[in-house]
Write an enzyme that holds these catalytic residues in place. Sequence first.
Site, PDB file in Angstrom:
ATOM      1  CG  ASP A  48      -3.991  -0.134   5.313  1.00 55.74           C
ATOM      2  OD1 ASP A  48      -3.428  -0.360   4.221  1.00 55.74           O
ATOM      3  OD2 ASP A  48      -3.487   0.571   6.206  1.00 55.74           O
ATOM      4  CG  ASP A  96       1.511   0.812   3.279  1.00 56.67           C
ATOM      5  OD1 ASP A  96       1.518   1.261   4.438  1.00 56.67           O
ATOM      6  OD2 ASP A  96       0.540   0.219   2.768  1.00 56.67           O
TER       7      ASP A  96
HETATM    8  C1  DX5 Z   1      -0.226  -2.967   6.534  1.00 53.62           C
HETATM    9  C2  DX5 Z   1      -0.843  -1.741   5.914  1.00 53.62           C
HETATM   10  C3  DX5 Z   1      -0.169  -0.456   6.243  1.00 53.62           C
HETATM   11  C4  DX5 Z   1      -0.108  -0.156   7.713  1.00 53.62           C
HETATM   12  C5  DX5 Z   1       0.376   1.243   7.975  1.00 53.62           C
HETATM   13  O1  DX5 Z   1      -1.053  -4.056   6.316  1.00 53.62           O
HETATM   14  O2  DX5 Z   1      -0.856  -1.843   4.505  1.00 53.62           O
HETATM   15  O3  DX5 Z   1      -0.804   0.601   5.524  1.00 53.62           O
HETATM   16  O4  DX5 Z   1      -1.331  -0.350   8.337  1.00 53.62           O
HETATM   17  O5  DX5 Z   1       0.358   1.423   9.330  1.00 53.62           O
HETATM   18  P1  DX5 Z   1       1.672   1.682  10.183  1.00 53.62           P
HETATM   19  O6  DX5 Z   1       2.193   3.005   9.756  1.00 53.62           O
HETATM   20  O7  DX5 Z   1       1.188   1.625  11.572  1.00 53.62           O
HETATM   21  O8  DX5 Z   1       2.642   0.568   9.855  1.00 53.62           O
HETATM   22 ZN    ZN Z   2      -1.581   0.013   3.383  1.00 55.78          ZN
END
Ligand code: DX5
Ligand code: ZN
Length: 251
Positions: free
Chosen positions: A49, A195
């Site tokens: 990310d 996601d």
């Molecule tokens: C949000 C990101 C996600 C997120 C996933 O900005 O794109 O990929 O970090 O993490 P979790 O599973 O903790 O929501």
């Molecule tokens: Zn992401």
Amino acid sequence: MKAQGAPLLEQLRRAAPQISAGLLTANLSALGSELKLLEAAGVQLAHFDVMDGVFCPMTTFGPPVISACQTGLLRDVHLMIAEPLDKLPSYVAAGADLLTVQLESTRHIHRVFQALAAMTNATDPRRGIVRGIALCPGTPVEAVEPLLADVELVMLLAVNPGWGGQRFVSTTVSRAAKLRQILNAAGADVLLGIDGGITRENLADVLALQPDIVVTGSAVFDGRDPAGNAAWMVQAAQAAPRRRPKPAGGA
Ligand code: DX5
Ligand code: ZN
């Protein structure tokens, strides 16, 4: 004609649905061993990310960290940065296998995919680069229609971009169904990803939406049992009903 993504795209289609493990809440001072742990658990995609403090309030990592990771996992790079066009070559050079851009992050999203179509996978030129478009929860899914010939992946964010560990936005369920209708009507065999906010508790419900890629971060790297969490998620994805028939000889 889709110039990008061919062998890698086929690999992802065959393996769907699969888990892409978000690294945001991994131990970033021990990223090498965190990636090994994922590999041992059967994960095939590492989700990076990328946040720039402009499109998202937080800043995370960029090309040097992505390229420094020595791993057999595919690099699933999610750009949440403002106006990414000029920065695409540095992420491709860092080894991005999947490169996903937020629709909302640029005035000229179509140019982004045109530019990516001319780039080559830095790890293996034959592999291709899967071009992804990501949509925030507030963006109408119809916005992808003009771009379907220029992407291989549509990623629905089930949280607002910016942080790990947020709650799954419930409208993602109807958005995924509507997106699937749009893809079917257009005859577009692009991958669908979801996601954010995906945990052991709601993974079955998310898999019922028949995504190809499920990104989950803090539910894997929860500070307790990342190896066990990752293995459990991989198993659940492998046991989920497949949208495409299982190929002879397994995926
Ligand atoms: C949000 C990101 C996600 C997120 C996933 O900005 O794109 O990929 O970090 O993490 P979790 O599973 O903790 O929501
Ligand atoms: Zn992401």
